[in-house]
Motif scaffolding. Structure first.
Motif, PDB file in Angstrom:
ATOM      1  N   THR A   1       0.827  -1.227   0.004  1.00 41.22           N
ATOM      2  CA  THR A   1      -0.100   0.081   0.076  1.00 41.22           C
ATOM      3  C   THR A   1       0.964   1.340   0.044  1.00 41.22           C
ATOM      4  OG1 THR A   1      -1.677  -1.200   1.308  1.00 41.22           O
ATOM      5  CG2 THR A   1      -1.843   1.204   1.159  1.00 41.22           C
ATOM      6  N   VAL A   2       0.776   2.049  -1.159  1.00 35.96           N
ATOM      7  CA  VAL A   2       1.496   3.240  -1.268  1.00 35.96           C
ATOM      8  C   VAL A   2       0.948   4.349  -0.796  1.00 35.96           C
ATOM      9  CG1 VAL A   2       2.622   4.832  -2.867  1.00 35.96           C
ATOM     10  CG2 VAL A   2       2.591   2.406  -3.162  1.00 35.96           C
ATOM     11  N   ASN A   3      -0.521   4.319  -0.784  1.00 33.71           N
ATOM     12  CA  ASN A   3      -1.283   5.482  -0.241  1.00 33.71           C
ATOM     13  C   ASN A   3      -1.420   5.360   1.232  1.00 33.71           C
ATOM     14  OD1 ASN A   3      -3.465   7.298   0.371  1.00 33.71           O
ATOM     15  ND2 ASN A   3      -4.621   6.986  -1.552  1.00 33.71           N
ATOM     16  N   VAL A   4      -0.750   6.209   1.849  1.00 35.53           N
ATOM     17  CA  VAL A   4      -0.988   6.250   3.409  1.00 35.53           C
ATOM     18  C   VAL A   4      -2.048   6.488   3.921  1.00 35.53           C
ATOM     19  CG1 VAL A   4       1.819   6.411   3.633  1.00 35.53           C
ATOM     20  CG2 VAL A   4       0.363   8.343   3.662  1.00 35.53           C
ATOM     21  N   LYS A   5      -2.833   7.364   3.427  1.00 33.87           N
ATOM     22  CA  LYS A   5      -4.020   7.853   3.672  1.00 33.87           C
ATOM     23  C   LYS A   5      -5.079   6.693   3.723  1.00 33.87           C
ATOM     24  CE  LYS A   5      -7.504  10.801   4.991  1.00 33.87           C
ATOM     25  NZ  LYS A   5      -7.376  11.368   6.362  1.00 33.87           N
ATOM     26  N   PHE A   6      -5.195   6.049   2.618  1.00 30.53           N
ATOM     27  CA  PHE A   6      -5.995   4.905   2.662  1.00 30.53           C
ATOM     28  C   PHE A   6      -5.381   3.728   3.453  1.00 30.53           C
ATOM     29  CE2 PHE A   6      -6.270   0.453   0.808  1.00 30.53           C
ATOM     30  CZ  PHE A   6      -7.754   0.229   1.110  1.00 30.53           C
ATOM     31  N   ALA A   7      -4.117   3.676   3.843  1.00 27.67           N
ATOM     32  CA  ALA A   7      -3.702   2.548   4.717  1.00 27.67           C
ATOM     33  C   ALA A   7      -4.235   2.887   6.113  1.00 27.67           C
ATOM     34  CB  ALA A   7      -2.251   2.480   4.868  1.00 27.67           C
ATOM     35  N   SER A   8      -4.366   4.037   6.502  1.00 24.49           N
ATOM     36  CA  SER A   8      -4.937   4.391   7.692  1.00 24.49           C
ATOM     37  C   SER A   8      -6.348   4.276   8.023  1.00 24.49           C
ATOM     38  CB  SER A   8      -4.658   6.012   7.954  1.00 24.49           C
ATOM     39  OG  SER A   8      -5.212   6.424   9.149  1.00 24.49           O
ATOM     40  N   ILE A   9      -7.166   4.700   6.730  1.00 24.52           N
ATOM     41  CA  ILE A   9      -8.477   4.303   6.849  1.00 24.52           C
ATOM     42  C   ILE A   9      -8.772   2.617   6.845  1.00 24.52           C
ATOM     43  CG2 ILE A   9     -10.666   4.493   5.636  1.00 24.52           C
ATOM     44  CD1 ILE A   9      -9.509   6.983   4.127  1.00 24.52           C
ATOM     45  N   MET A  10      -8.113   2.135   6.054  1.00 22.63           N
ATOM     46  CA  MET A  10      -8.306   0.577   5.999  1.00 22.63           C
ATOM     47  C   MET A  10      -7.737  -0.104   7.462  1.00 22.63           C
ATOM     48  SD  MET A  10      -9.342  -1.569   3.929  1.00 22.63           S
ATOM     49  CE  MET A  10      -9.970  -2.932   4.630  1.00 22.63           C
ATOM     50  N   VAL A  11      -6.754   0.209   8.176  1.00 22.18           N
ATOM     51  CA  VAL A  11      -6.568  -0.237   9.209  1.00 22.18           C
ATOM     52  C   VAL A  11      -7.651   0.094  10.333  1.00 22.18           C
ATOM     53  CG1 VAL A  11      -4.899   0.285  11.442  1.00 22.18           C
ATOM     54  CG2 VAL A  11      -4.174  -0.214   9.001  1.00 22.18           C
TER      55      VAL A  11
ATOM     56  N   SER B   1       1.343  -2.852  10.369  1.00 22.77           N
ATOM     57  CA  SER B   1       0.211  -2.202   9.494  1.00 22.77           C
ATOM     58  C   SER B   1      -0.732  -1.049  10.678  1.00 22.77           C
ATOM     59  CB  SER B   1      -0.667  -3.313   9.187  1.00 22.77           C
ATOM     60  OG  SER B   1       0.160  -4.072   8.205  1.00 22.77           O
ATOM     61  N   TRP B   2      -0.812  -1.512  11.566  1.00 20.92           N
ATOM     62  CA  TRP B   2      -1.771  -0.691  12.517  1.00 20.92           C
ATOM     63  C   TRP B   2      -1.270   0.627  12.797  1.00 20.92           C
ATOM     64  CZ3 TRP B   2      -4.400  -4.723  10.883  1.00 20.92           C
ATOM     65  CH2 TRP B   2      -5.541  -4.744  11.460  1.00 20.92           C
ATOM     66  N   CYS B   3       0.307   0.651  12.637  1.00 25.93           N
ATOM     67  CA  CYS B   3       1.052   1.726  12.879  1.00 25.93           C
ATOM     68  C   CYS B   3       0.208   3.020  12.098  1.00 25.93           C
ATOM     69  CB  CYS B   3       2.434   1.587  12.679  1.00 25.93           C
ATOM     70  SG  CYS B   3       3.340   0.734  13.996  1.00 25.93           S
ATOM     71  N   HIS B   4      -0.286   2.760  11.074  1.00 31.75           N
ATOM     72  CA  HIS B   4      -0.795   3.909  10.230  1.00 31.75           C
ATOM     73  C   HIS B   4      -1.900   4.675  10.722  1.00 31.75           C
ATOM     74  CE1 HIS B   4       1.319   2.846   6.485  1.00 31.75           C
ATOM     75  NE2 HIS B   4       1.053   1.898   6.314  1.00 31.75           N
ATOM     76  N   CYS B   5      -2.391   3.811  11.861  1.00 30.25           N
ATOM     77  CA  CYS B   5      -3.460   4.721  12.569  1.00 30.25           C
ATOM     78  C   CYS B   5      -3.227   4.512  13.908  1.00 30.25           C
ATOM     79  CB  CYS B   5      -4.766   3.896  12.307  1.00 30.25           C
ATOM     80  SG  CYS B   5      -6.074   4.666  13.055  1.00 30.25           S
ATOM     81  N   PRO B   6      -2.745   5.673  14.577  1.00 32.83           N
ATOM     82  CA  PRO B   6      -2.259   5.672  15.986  1.00 32.83           C
ATOM     83  C   PRO B   6      -3.180   5.092  17.054  1.00 32.83           C
ATOM     84  CG  PRO B   6      -1.451   7.891  15.116  1.00 32.83           C
ATOM     85  CD  PRO B   6      -2.338   6.887  13.886  1.00 32.83           C
ATOM     86  N   ILE B   7      -4.638   5.388  17.068  1.00 35.24           N
ATOM     87  CA  ILE B   7      -5.517   5.149  18.016  1.00 35.24           C
ATOM     88  C   ILE B   7      -5.772   3.568  17.938  1.00 35.24           C
ATOM     89  CG2 ILE B   7      -7.538   5.484  18.816  1.00 35.24           C
ATOM     90  CD1 ILE B   7      -5.625   7.809  19.203  1.00 35.24           C
TER      91      ILE B   7
END
Length: 680
Positions: A470-480, A518-524
């Motif tokens: 996953t290159v798109n970090v914004k999408f990675a955050s949403i997906m996580v 992978s969860w690191c893309h979303c801190p909470i």
């Protein structure tokens, strides 16, 4: 002295009135010869005199044998005249038409035969008399005694020659002609010695077409006749050539006329029940006919839909592991079947699409090896199905996809990781391309996949794909965030949550580390995962790092949701840890610190008050550092390198920070460009 029967001789007239058919026939041959000579000599007077004798003496005589003689004599005159019959057509035909209404059965029979011979010779000359002829024949076809005529002559009746005549005339557009044909077929079908079912393939198509006639009487007659034929087939299935009739039925089952369609589907239903696996040869055609019927709504076509459902159910039962599958697949053309099923996956009806998906699943279940060739072609279609508006269609589509994924490696008991990964990558791409799809269907799809397949492997694979591809970090955050919400709230993921709660177990620790990166893309979500896995010391360290992150409205909202989650039944064990005994005091201390840290991050909202109230019930662990042994904590008892994980978390968050900076720069550049355009 001239004979009273001139120009006939006394002997000829006597033979013509004889009770035996042979003598009457011999007299007729003499008349034919006589008329031929008269015609050659152009002696019209003698011909008219003979016609007058036959028409006004013989054909109206009280003696039935004499009437029969008059009829065969008139036919003989016509044959003798040949094409010149047209000059005397009235004198030839009128007496015969009168005899068609004769009270005696045999006379009516010979009148029919005589008329046939006259018409055969005169041909176009009878057109002016056609209304009268048709009227007489129409009355005759309703004659209750006509079946007796055929019955009595059934041994000599040439059915093989007669059926082609029926076949040629079974497609009339005229209602009266249809009535005539139906009546004759009914008569023949009523004769015990004649098996009309044998000839049914030749006339079935025409009979179905007659069902669309505008006259109700024709409908009734045709329905009755078709019902009789179907009953005969039910009583003796071996007598019917169902294979020859099946394609005819399939065509009519697609008719826009409800009566034709319903009748055809009833026949198909009975054929499937009677013929069994042999009807599977026509499966693709049957699907083409019945699948659209499953879309019918309302009472007007309810009977058609229910019959189509019955056909579908019986077909499913035929393709069953309880049967000899080697024999079943001799009749099944999977290529043509799959072509039809794929076509109807695009149908607008939910019921039709669900039925198609159930068939595809059934075929994969019953014939894994044979269906594997169709897996790759179905994949993109089934992925598209996941965007359907109907939950039922989506769920059934997931069942099929899960079956395909599990059957791609039927010889290996291990999960086929390659195919799982390919499928989940495609699914993530769909989520990435269509945000509404992720929002509306994401949770449903992921939860069901975890039920249908291996939940742990689903989550592991998702985590690996997000981490590696996953290159798109914004999408990675949403997906996580989506994956984690499902993980901590869904009943389907209870076992996976339970597994993660004990990271002292090597398998659980491996899963935790896989998810964490992978969860690191979303801190909470990362913090929540650590709370779930009881890594409380690491939680307190993460909370401290949060102070250095960019605190956005979205970030605060996520913390607010986390507080609500902590208050939910899922985190009951976490809350009990806060008041645990001496053995777990290390976990209690670090958890308390983490929660107080979360409290400090929150503005004084309802979530703040809720968490504050909770922490007021917690013992004070702050002043007792020497009394707490950190080595007793669950985190320390695991073999996980949390320092390495913490460094990785910070690295990912730096990437997100850079992404936000670059995004803002692009936004400013776009604004500048727009301002420059406006300035010009």
């Amino acid at each position: 002295m001239e004979s009273n029967y001139a120009p006939l001789t006394e002997a000829c007239a006597k033979a013509l009135s004889d009770k035996t058919y042979e003598k009457r026939k011999a007299a007729a041959l003499e008349i034919e010869k006589m008329v031929s000579e008269f015609n050659k000599a152009k002696n019209a007077n003698q011909i008219r005199k003979l016609l007058n004798l036959l028409g006004n003496d013989f054909s109206i005589s009280r003696d039935s044998n004499k009437r029969k003689g008059g009829l065969i004599g008139l036919a003989a005159v016509s044959i003798g005249l040949g094409k010149d019959s047209e000059k005397f057509i009235n004198e030839l035909v009128r007496p015969i038409l009168n005899c068609l209404a004769d009270p005696e059965l045999k006379v009516r029979y010979f009148a029919s035969e005589s008329l046939y011979n006259v018409v055969k010779v005169a041909r176009g000359a009878i057109v002016p008399l056609f209304p009268d002829i048709f009227s007489a024949l129409s009355r005759l076809v309703t004659d209750p005694d006509q079946s007796d005529i055929v019955t009595e002559s059934s041994q000599t009746f040439d059915l093989d020659s007669f059926i082609p005549l029926i076949r040629e005339r079974v497609y009339p557009n005229n209602s009266f002609s249809r009535q005539f044909v139906i009546s004759w077929i009914s008569v023949l079908n009523a004769v015990p010695e004649i098996n009309m079912v044998v000839y049914l393939p030749e006339i079935l198509d025409g009979l179905f077409q007659m069902l669309e006639d505008n006259m109700v009487e024709i409908h009734r007659m045709c329905e009755t006749l078709l019902s009789q034929f179907l009953r005969s087939i039910q009583n003796d299935p071996n007598a019917a050539d169902m294979a020859k009739m099946s394609n005819i039925l399939i065509i009519h089952a697609q008719s826009t006329n409800e009566l034709i369609q319903y009748t055809a589907i009833i026949w198909i239903r009975d054929f499937v029940q009677l013929s069994g696996p042999k009807m599977l040869s026509f499966a693709s055609g049957i699907f083409t006919a019945i699948l659209p019927c499953l879309a019918y709504e309302g009472d007007s076509r309810k009977h058609i839909k229910e019959t189509a459902q019955a056909v579908n159910k019986t077909m499913l039962e035929l393709v069953s592991s309880k049967s000899d599958m080697s024999q079943i697949f001799k009749h099944l053309d999977l290529d043509s079947i799959m072509e039809v099923l794929r076509q109807y996956l695009a149908h607008s009806s939910v019921d039709t699409k669900v039925a198609v998906l159930k068939w595809i699943h059934h075929l994969f279940t019953e014939a894994k090896d044979k269906m594997s060739a169709h897996a790759s072609g179905l994949f993109p279609v089934l992925l598209g199905i996941l965007s359907d508006n109907s939950d039922e269609v989506v769920l059934q589509g997931l069942i099929v996809l899960a079956e395909i994924v599990d059957t791609t490696n039927t010889t290996d008991t291990n999960i086929n990781k390659t195919h799982y990964r390919k499928f989940l990558i495609s699914l993530l791409n769909l989520f990435s391309e269509e945000k509404p799809f992720l929002e509306n269907r994401g949770s449903l799809i992921i939860r069901q996949l975890c039920v249908l397949l291996n939940a742990e492997f689903i989550y592991r694979t998702f985590a690996e794909i997000i981490l590696e591809e996953t290159v798109n970090v914004k999408f990675a955050s949403i997906m996580v965030r989506t994956l984690h919400t499902i993980l901590v709230t869904s009943s389907e993921l209870f076992e996976l949550r339970s597994q993660l709660k004990d990271i002292r177990n090597e398998k659980a620790a491996s899963l935790f580390q896989c998810l964490y990166k992978s969860w690191c893309h979303c801190p909470i979500s990362t913090l929540s995962l650590c709370l779930l896995s009881q890594c409380y010391q690491h939680c307190s360290e993460l909370v401290l790092i949060f102070g250095d992150l960019e605190i956005t409205v979205e970030f605060i909202t996520e913390i607010d949701k986390l507080v609500q989650l902590i208050e939910s039944p899922i985190f009951a064990s976490l809350r009990l840890t806060l008041v645990s005994n001496n053995k777990n005091r290390a976990d209690a201390k670090h958890l308390s610190q983490a929660l107080f840290g979360i409290l400090m991050l929150l503005p004084q909202t309802e979530a703040f008050k809720c968490l504050s109230n909770r922490l007021q019930c917690v013992p004070n662990y702050w002043g007792m550092p020497n009394e707490v042994n950190d080595s007793q904590s669950i985190q320390c008892q695991s073999k996980i390198d949390f320092n390495d994980l913490l460094n990785y978390f910070q690295k990912i968050q730096r990437n997100h920070h850079l992404h936000r900076i670059n995004q803002r720069k692009r936004t400013v550049a776009l604004w500048d460009g727009e301002i420059s355009k406006d300035g010009r």
